[in-house]
Design an enzyme around this catalytic site. Sequence first.
Site, short mmCIF file in Angstrom:
data_model
loop_
_atom_site.label_atom_id
_atom_site.label_comp_id
_atom_site.label_asym_id
_atom_site.label_seq_id
_atom_site.Cartn_x
_atom_site.Cartn_y
_atom_site.Cartn_z
N ASP A 94 0.77 3.83 15.37
CA ASP A 94 -0.46 3.55 14.50
C ASP A 94 0.07 2.90 12.99
OD1 ASP A 94 -2.90 3.06 13.18
OD2 ASP A 94 -2.83 5.36 12.72
N ASP A 282 -5.05 -3.98 11.76
CA ASP A 282 -4.75 -2.81 12.08
C ASP A 282 -4.94 -2.42 13.44
OD1 ASP A 282 -4.75 0.11 12.34
OD2 ASP A 282 -7.07 0.27 11.63
#
Length: 402
Positions: A94, A282
Amino acid sequence: MVAIVTLTRQVLLTIALALFAQGAAIPEEAAKRDDNPGFVALDFDVLRKPLNLTEALLREKRDSISLSLINEGPSYASKVSVGSNKQQQTVIIDTGSSDFWVVDSNAQCGKGVDCKSSGTFTPSSSSSYKNLGAAFTIRYGDGSTSQGTWGKDTVTINGVSITGQQIADVTQTSVDQGILGIGYTSNEAVYDTSGRQTTPNYDNVPVTLKKQGKIRTNAYSLYLNSPSAETGTIIFGGVDNAKYSGKLVAEQVTSSQPLTISLASVNLKGSSFSFGDGALLDSGTTLTYFPSDFAAQLADKAGARLVQVARDQYLYFIDCNTDTSGTTVFNFGNGAKITVPNTEYVYQNGDGTCLWGIQPSDDTILGDNFLRHAYYLLYNLDANTISIAQVKYTTDSSISAV
């Protein structure tokens, strides 16, 4: 996937960049030149779930976003090992969060969550584990949480080990598996539920890789591969020059929490729409999000319609048979330009309707439907830049350290 770091204290749309499967081998010729080439390459598996608003209406992963985000698309999972006995974990990489946490072998999983299926960690079986005695709490915007204890241990990534790495041993979670957050240290989850700081900010995995001489620069590049691909690659401290066309353009990071660069304009169906604000890149977010007014301009041009799907919740839908020929072009502040095929903006929902790939939000987020076409994403946390170029889907590889 972005962690919610409240003064109580986590992250999925994110990253949720969390690490990816089967370690990628360092090219043989590089190994011959230097036992330590200055980068660590790691393959990951692409895990896909279909978009289905009937099962999960809205998911979001960051405290700064008031409108929930959908995250029912791909995530990126890789195998890493923790401990002196190399206990294998499959974790999500992430870019939107900063902490590495693993699931304890005695952890309590939330209702309906099989949190142990991707590997667990038993601290007592690792001779190198050190319990720091501080509480770890992280909360995702979709309501999922993880709690446990901070510790330190050896972490091994594709055969490369770093020692004394601070990690969290999670004993209670409603998340499917552990997460390897690789963002700025300023975004670490170091507060408990009362707002008390339980541990100082620390060297997370990318920082430790550099300090222990495994990579030369606190940077990583991300290749999500084609929309149908089952694997991709992350390279800590390096870039694969075969995976992009043109040249990498360095865009200055305008906000380290989260990683944001300046987006100048968007070209859609023959029209140019000026934007001139920051955009978060993201890997933990499935779709692309713009503030409501700007999203409405694009929707009007694309023929998408706004539908109320819940109380105070609106989403754009589009005709499943809409013409998806052509491209949408994203123009960034320092001259980078990324072209995305319009096929990325029609998503089959579980009920036969189609979601539009751009949705309204308080913040601007360029998710996976953008990132798959923006290789290279070279996140240089030392220089505070994100370099991007148009993706080139290929099995060729030419990795160099940065």
